[in-house]
Structures are given as C-alpha cells and as structure tokens.
Design an enzyme around this catalytic site. Structure first.
Site, PDB file in Angstrom:
ATOM      1  N   ILE A  17      17.904 100.620 -31.377  1.00  0.00           N
ATOM      2  CA  ILE A  17      17.875 101.507 -32.549  1.00  0.00           C
ATOM      3  C   ILE A  17      16.835 102.571 -32.187  1.00  0.00           C
ATOM      4  O   ILE A  17      15.646 102.284 -32.130  1.00  0.00           O
ATOM      5  CB  ILE A  17      17.506 100.756 -33.838  1.00  0.00           C
ATOM      6  CG1 ILE A  17      18.611  99.756 -34.186  1.00  0.00           C
ATOM      7  CG2 ILE A  17      17.283 101.744 -34.985  1.00  0.00           C
ATOM      8  CD1 ILE A  17      18.393  98.973 -35.457  1.00  0.00           C
ATOM      9  N   PRO A  18      17.292 103.783 -31.904  1.00  0.00           N
ATOM     10  CA  PRO A  18      16.463 104.778 -31.212  1.00  0.00           C
ATOM     11  C   PRO A  18      15.399 105.490 -32.058  1.00  0.00           C
ATOM     12  O   PRO A  18      15.442 106.698 -32.274  1.00  0.00           O
ATOM     13  CB  PRO A  18      17.503 105.769 -30.690  1.00  0.00           C
ATOM     14  CG  PRO A  18      18.591 105.714 -31.712  1.00  0.00           C
ATOM     15  CD  PRO A  18      18.649 104.269 -32.155  1.00  0.00           C
ATOM     16  N   CYS A  19      14.404 104.737 -32.483  1.00  0.00           N
ATOM     17  CA  CYS A  19      13.312 105.330 -33.256  1.00  0.00           C
ATOM     18  C   CYS A  19      12.502 106.318 -32.411  1.00  0.00           C
ATOM     19  O   CYS A  19      11.804 107.168 -32.959  1.00  0.00           O
ATOM     20  CB  CYS A  19      12.414 104.247 -33.850  1.00  0.00           C
ATOM     21  SG  CYS A  19      11.771 103.074 -32.660  1.00  0.00           S
ATOM     22  N   HIS A  20      12.627 106.234 -31.090  1.00  0.00           N
ATOM     23  CA  HIS A  20      11.916 107.172 -30.210  1.00  0.00           C
ATOM     24  C   HIS A  20      12.460 108.597 -30.325  1.00  0.00           C
ATOM     25  O   HIS A  20      11.798 109.537 -29.905  1.00  0.00           O
ATOM     26  CB  HIS A  20      11.988 106.699 -28.744  1.00  0.00           C
ATOM     27  CG  HIS A  20      13.373 106.616 -28.190  1.00  0.00           C
ATOM     28  ND1 HIS A  20      14.195 105.526 -28.418  1.00  0.00           N
ATOM     29  CD2 HIS A  20      14.088 107.482 -27.441  1.00  0.00           C
ATOM     30  CE1 HIS A  20      15.359 105.728 -27.814  1.00  0.00           C
ATOM     31  NE2 HIS A  20      15.315 106.918 -27.221  1.00  0.00           N
TER      32      HIS A  20
END
Length: 176
Positions: free
Chosen positions: A136-139
């Site tokens: 889950i690409p919180c970056h």
C-alpha cells in the site's frame, strides 16, 4: 490462540517484517520504524492473535513480488490483503492503492479525493499508521509543496522508492 506468521526480509532499502494471517498479508512494514510496538500490538489485538516466526505461502509470494518490484519488473502487487485498523484508516489505505506507480500525491490532494479536505491531518495520521508499506504505497504521498516528508522507513527509503518508480527520470525527485 491463532498466530500471525512472520518473517524478516532484507531489501536494498531496509529490512521489512512481513506477516500473514489466514492466507492474507496483514503486515509488510519497516522492522526498525518508530511505532513498531504500537503497530504490532494493533494488529495482534485486532486479529486476536500472537506472532510466530514461520514461513507461509503468502509470505513467500510477497517476497517474490517485492523482489520483482525492486528489480523494476512489477508495478502493482497481487497479494490478498488483510487491513487491520479503523474504518477511516482502511478507507485511506484503499485510497493510497489508487495512486499510480511513478506518481505522487499530496496529503491535501488525497484528503480532497476522499471527499474531505479538512481531514488532511487525519489522512496523514492514517497514512503513517499503514502497516503494509510498499504494497500500500504510502511512500507516494508528499508534502504540500512536493517535498519529501515523514515515512516509517525514513526519508532516504522514501526517496529510494520514488526514484525506483521514476523510470523516465522526469519527476521532481531529480531535485533531491
């Protein structure tokens, strides 16, 4: 008591802790992040389970897909996910999945897309509570002016992940 299967996984960017429960991925997070205990406690309590270091098919598949991601052979993950958090946190995490590979979005834009720009701080807090980093690409969430801010794996890891995804070298990350 049921258990969450976990393994540690070293990447070029840092060490991850990967966990599965009932054939779904519930943890893929930076091993040495701040809030490690709070995240682990939230997941264990939410699932009514304890942790055990062991392998699972989901963990093996996650490692394989992460290796493909880091070698630029994968842009999206196809792993069954188990989100453990509040309904609001889960809605933020699902919204993060909509940010395309190679793109970034500000916290404010994310809050607006979710229909409540006044919730920007709550969105940021939920983003920080994400226990499925990279998957889950919180970056891909950046500050209001496009600056790199807060990341559980550290700013250097965030920068490395965004550069990895910037295959054309056209993003503002070239400024960093």
């Amino acid at each position: 008591m049921p258990f969450i299967e976990i393994q540690y996984f070293q990447t070029d960017v840092g060490e991850l802790i990967i966990g599965s429960f009932n054939n779904r991925l519930c943890l893929c997070d930076w091993r040495y992040r701040r809030q490690r205990k709070q995240i682990d406690d939230r997941i264990a309590k939410g699932l009514g389970a304890s942790y055990a270091i062991t392998e699972s098919e989901v963990i093996a598949n996650t490692k394989a897909q992460l290796n493909e991601y880091f070698s630029k052979q994968r842009e999206e993950f196809s792993i069954p996910l188990l989100l453990v958090g509040t309904d609001f946190q889960k809605s933020v995490w699902r919204s993060l999945l909509q940010i395309p590979h190679g793109s970034t979005e500000t916290y404010l834009d994310l809050a607006k897309r979710m229909g409540n720009e006044k919730a920007v701080r709550a969105v940021a807090a939920a983003n920080g509570a994400n226990a499925l980093s990279i998957i889950i690409p919180c970056h891909r969430v950046v500050g209001a002016k496009g600056e790199l801010v807060g990341y559980a794996g550290g700013i250097d890891a965030k920068r490395a992940l965004l550069r990895l995804e910037d295959s054309k070298g056209t993003s503002q990350l070239q400024l960093f």
